[in-house]
Design an enzyme around this catalytic site. Structure first.
Site, PDB file in Angstrom:
ATOM      1  N   ASP A 208       0.872  -1.176   0.000  1.00 33.88           N
ATOM      2  CA  ASP A 208       0.000   0.000   0.000  1.00 33.88           C
ATOM      3  C   ASP A 208       0.907   1.223   0.000  1.00 33.88           C
ATOM      4  OD1 ASP A 208      -2.303   1.814   0.478  1.00 33.88           O
ATOM      5  OD2 ASP A 208      -3.334  -0.042   0.989  1.00 33.88           O
ATOM      6  N   HIS A 283      -3.120   3.108  -4.627  1.00 30.10           N
ATOM      7  CA  HIS A 283      -2.450   2.691  -3.388  1.00 30.10           C
ATOM      8  C   HIS A 283      -1.058   2.147  -3.711  1.00 30.10           C
ATOM      9  CE1 HIS A 283      -5.780   3.289  -0.601  1.00 30.10           C
ATOM     10  NE2 HIS A 283      -6.581   2.829  -1.534  1.00 30.10           N
ATOM     11  N   GLU A 348     -10.323   2.599  -4.916  1.00 28.25           N
ATOM     12  CA  GLU A 348     -10.036   4.014  -4.664  1.00 28.25           C
ATOM     13  C   GLU A 348      -9.010   4.595  -5.629  1.00 28.25           C
ATOM     14  OE1 GLU A 348     -11.056   4.248   0.077  1.00 28.25           O
ATOM     15  OE2 GLU A 348      -9.010   3.717  -0.469  1.00 28.25           O
ATOM     16  N   ASP A 441     -11.270  -2.419  12.207  1.00 26.93           N
ATOM     17  CA  ASP A 441     -10.518  -1.242  12.644  1.00 26.93           C
ATOM     18  C   ASP A 441     -11.455  -0.182  13.218  1.00 26.93           C
ATOM     19  OD1 ASP A 441     -11.554  -0.958  10.048  1.00 26.93           O
ATOM     20  OD2 ASP A 441     -10.089   0.557   9.493  1.00 26.93           O
ATOM     21  N   TRP A 489      -7.577  -3.131   9.120  1.00 28.52           N
ATOM     22  CA  TRP A 489      -6.726  -2.087   8.543  1.00 28.52           C
ATOM     23  C   TRP A 489      -5.979  -1.408   9.693  1.00 28.52           C
ATOM     24  CZ3 TRP A 489      -6.401  -2.445   3.476  1.00 28.52           C
ATOM     25  CH2 TRP A 489      -7.468  -2.987   2.763  1.00 28.52           C
TER      26      TRP A 489
END
Length: 784
Positions: A208, A283, A348, A441, A489
């Site tokens: 990432d 990412h 994303e 998370d 996450w």
């Protein structure tokens, strides 16, 4: 009068004893499909012998696991031998054996315990392993203590027969090691926890923006540059300054290929498949920091120490060297991971740079693509073709649906359930991992007392309530739902202990969702079984969250009595709930909740859990408004989103008012759809006014409707008094607020009321979600 015989009395007592044992001794998670208790018990001691069909066969691996655990529990020298032809000739033995019986499903097992022997049967190695896990869970928690004070240690196991198999083939947990790096030893421990609760997939998020974590021999800069960032661990995640010129990057790490092979083998022996994730096309800034030529702009770039949004720097889709790089990387990844699937991210992807990039625009023209969404689809399809050539399957987050899904791709639905629904309807497999139910998370208890988290609010109880199969799907479409996955996450999870705390016990709740039949699941009963499992975690020195001490306030319309009942509950059995109805904060002098109670007036309900006289968490509050529509029959002509169902069928007429937090469980959401319902008041009644309350939070893509339309009818066919209430607020308003849409009526007689809220449509051009469907949120239709 004829008296009952002594034999009959003894039989009844025996049945009662077995029932009590079922409640007190059978604390297996996930709950098995079938458990039949039998009289007696098996004593496990140092003289117990483990039998397998061959000490060199696969079943010996599972038996070896059990033997090592028993040695740690104080039973030294347990032997492992080849099984005799007649197992009935053996006493004090545990048999691990394969069978060809058609009654045992794949990954299923039969566990049969009698006073003389224990037999675990399965058709495959994973089935034997899961049978062993159930056997272990029948033992006392002290087996994990590493000690047994007795000179002659032994453990008692109740006699029973378990027939068990999983509901879903895919039962997964995810861990992000990019945002924060975790050592190899913890990855193994995480896999142990996955396997303990019969989950079978570890989704390893290896790359990432914030760090590349896997050694790739052909590209050494991925571990010398992309794996490291400047240390800003003392600063808030979203406020971390970028790396300065000359500043050393010292935070990070990576797994060598030898580490990967070791972990893959470790997982395989526990029947856990590891799915690696290599993010693309977004990412990927950490890669661009090492190889800026793979970007649209050429850089320079540094590895971000935190999150900056939106992140426009992604792989250049018009640059063939990008695909060469990714194919080289994936070639080494495939050689390391034998899993069926390779995850490529796909989420994303901000396409701003693609719009301005000559190479990307040339690619769009050359391939006859419509726009940048189709360019991403081209990107994914090209990668999928390569992955298929390696005899693997591609998985991506649900954005891979945009612009057209790759032919054989599997979708991981995270932005709600809609991605999974769309995939299944197109004939593609889907794994369900919606944020509202599966993002571990998120906060799981009071944010004021919990470690800092990314946001959200996901309790153990809500995880357990999740149903992975969307009801919108047909029976054939439902076959494409492979299972569910929990995601951890780690933007706000910097340590091993915090990772444990955020994953547990929610992982165990999801394990039961994935494994156990929907019909046998009950949260209260699960919570009782969980207490025993938590004791085991304590012996294992695993950190877990004790859960939320929040009181949940709900209402229910009792069809038999015609009255509304208030239901109070919590995640903590045994801790009393005190409540008030006058808006005052409760104390231990207030009413204590014992059972659902009637309410017939507007009230402010407050409730809290008190232990040893002290409030455990902040007071819960719900405003209840009593009106003509509460508990009445309601028909939906449009369907709410499964992502935000609130109370489902009765959400809009339960008398409960929502807060400004659209995650509070009281707001019903509609994505791209209108709200359209008909309420039957039961008889012709004078209607004075109708009010629908709506929410606007445009940063969450929630807009007020264009208008709300009300109409009345006495027969449900002929409608009159049609009125529209227009939206008076600009969609640009950034404040979160609740807007009532009120329509007065001059005491108009009616039995039926129709309410339609017109969806805003797609997000406007100035909005970050421009062109995407928008939400409308409603909490109550109030009728006077």
């Amino acid at each position: 009068m004829k008296r009952p015989s002594l034999l009959l009395i003894l039989v009844c007592l025996a049945c009662c004893f077995v029932t009590v044992r079922a409640q007190s001794e059978i604390n297996i998670i996930p709950k098995p499909v079938s458990v039949k208790l039998k009289p007696g018990s098996f004593e496990l001691n140092a003289n117990t012998i483990l039998y397998v069909q061959s000490v060199d066969a696969e079943e010996a691996i599972t038996a070896g696991f059990f033997a090592r655990l028993m040695e740690n529990a104080g039973l030294k020298g347990i032997k492992l031998l080849d099984a005799p032809n007649d197992i009935k000739s053996v006493s004090n033995g545990i048999f691990f054996q394969f069978t060809k019986k058609g009654k045992i499903q794949p990954e299923g097992y039969i566990l049969n315990i009698s006073p003389d022997r224990i037999v675990i049967e399965a058709v495959c190695g994973s089935g034997l392993f899961y049978g062993m896990q159930s056997l272990i869970q029948l033992l006392q928690p002290e087996i994990y203590s590493g000690r047994n004070g007795s000179a002659n240690p032994h453990y008692t196991i109740p006699c029973l027969e378990i027939k068990d198999h999983p509901r879903f083939a895919y039962r997964g947990m995810h861990l992000d090691v990019s945002r924060h790096f975790f050592p190899k030893e913890f990855i193994k421990q995480y896999i142990d926890l996955i396997a303990m609760y019969k989950m079978n997939v570890f989704h390893w998020h290896l790359t990432d923006d914030n760090g590349w974590r896997i050694e790739i021999k052909k590209y050494p800069k991925l571990t010398s540059i992309a794996a490291w960032r400047v240390d800003r661990e003392n600063d808030p995640w979203t406020q971390r300054a970028p790396q300065k010129p000359g500043e050393n990057a010292t935070y990070g790490g990576f797994y060598t290929q030898d580490d990967i092979r070791e972990i893959v083998q470790y997982a395989a022996r526990r029947y856990v498949s590891i799915i690696p994730e290599i993010e693309m096309p977004a990412h990927s800034v950490e890669v661009l920091a090492a190889y800026p030529r793979l970007s649209c702009t050429g850089g320079p770039f540094t590895v971000p120490p935190g999150t900056y949004w939106p992140n426009k720097d992604i792989f250049c889709a018009g640059n063939d060297s990008v695909f060469t790089f990714l194919q080289d990387v994936l070639t080494e990844v495939v050689d390391l991971f034998p899993s069926k699937y390779i995850h490529i991210g796909g989420d994303e992807a901000d396409k701003t740079n693609w719009m301005a990039c000559p190479k990307c625009q040339a690619r769009i023209k050359a391939e006859g693509l419509k726009d940048e969404k189709e360019l991403q689809s081209y990107f994914v399809r090209r990668i999928e073709k390569f992955i298929l050539s390696k005899n693997r399957r591609l998985i991506g987050w649900d954005e891979i649906l945009d612009g057209g899904i790759a032919p054989e791709a599997t979708v991981m639905s995270w932005r709600g359930v809609e991605g999974g629904i769309a995939a299944a309807r197109q004939g593609h497999d889907a794994i369900m991992t919606p944020g509202d139910y599966c993002y571990f998370d998120h906060y799981q208890a009071d944010p004021e007392t919990e470690p800092k988290a990314i946001g959200g609010f996901l309790t153990l109880k809500k995880v357990y309530s999740y149903e992975p199969i969307p009801e919108e799907l047909t029976a054939d479409e439902q076959k494409h739902i492979l299972g569910a996955q929990g995601n951890v996450w780690t933007e706000y999870i910097p340590s091993v202990k915090q990772a444990e705390y955020m994953a547990l016990p929610r992982m165990m709740a999801l394990a039961e969702v994935d494994w156990s039949p929907k019909t046998v699941r009950d949260f209260g009963e699960f919570r009782t079984r969980l207490n025993v499992q938590l004791k085991k975690l304590e012996y294992m020195k695993v950190i877990y969250c004790p859960g939320s001490f929040k009181a949940d306030i709900n209402t229910m319309f009792d069809q038999k009595t015609g009255k509304v009942k208030v239901i109070l509950s919590s995640e903590q059995p045994g801790i009393p709930i005190y409540y008030t109805l006058n808006g005052n904060d409760p104390s231990t002098k207030s009413a204590v909740y014992n059972e659902p109670f009637d309410i017939s007036n507007t009230a402010v309900i407050k409730a809290g859990l008190f232990a040893e006289g002290k409030l455990k968490e902040k007071i819960s509050e719900r405003s209840f408004i009593f009106h003509l529509a509460v508990g009445k029959k309601i028909v939906y002509t449009t369907k709410w989103s499964e992502r935000y169902p609130a109370g489902g069928q009765t959400a809009l007429i339960d008398g409960l008012r929502g807060s400004k937090n659209h995650h509070d469980g009281l707001w019903q959401g509609y994505l791209g759809n209108d709200l359209d319902v008909i309420i039957d008041l039961g008889k012709v009644t004078p209607v004075i006014s109708v009010m629908l309350t709506m929410l606007q939070n445009q940063k969450a893509w929630i807009f007020l409707p264009k208008y709300v339309e009300y109409s009345l009818s006495s027969d449900g066919k002929n409608w009159h008094s049609v009125n529209q209430v227009l939206n008076p607020v600009s969609p640009r308003e950034e404040q979160v607020f609740i807007q009532p849409f009120t329509q007065p009526f001059p005491s108009t007689p009616a039995r039926y009321l129709r309410v339609t809220a017109k969806n805003y449509g797609v997000c406007p051009a100035w909005h970050e979600g421009a062109g995407e469907p928008s939400w409308i949120f409603a909490d109550e239709i109030v009728v006077f």
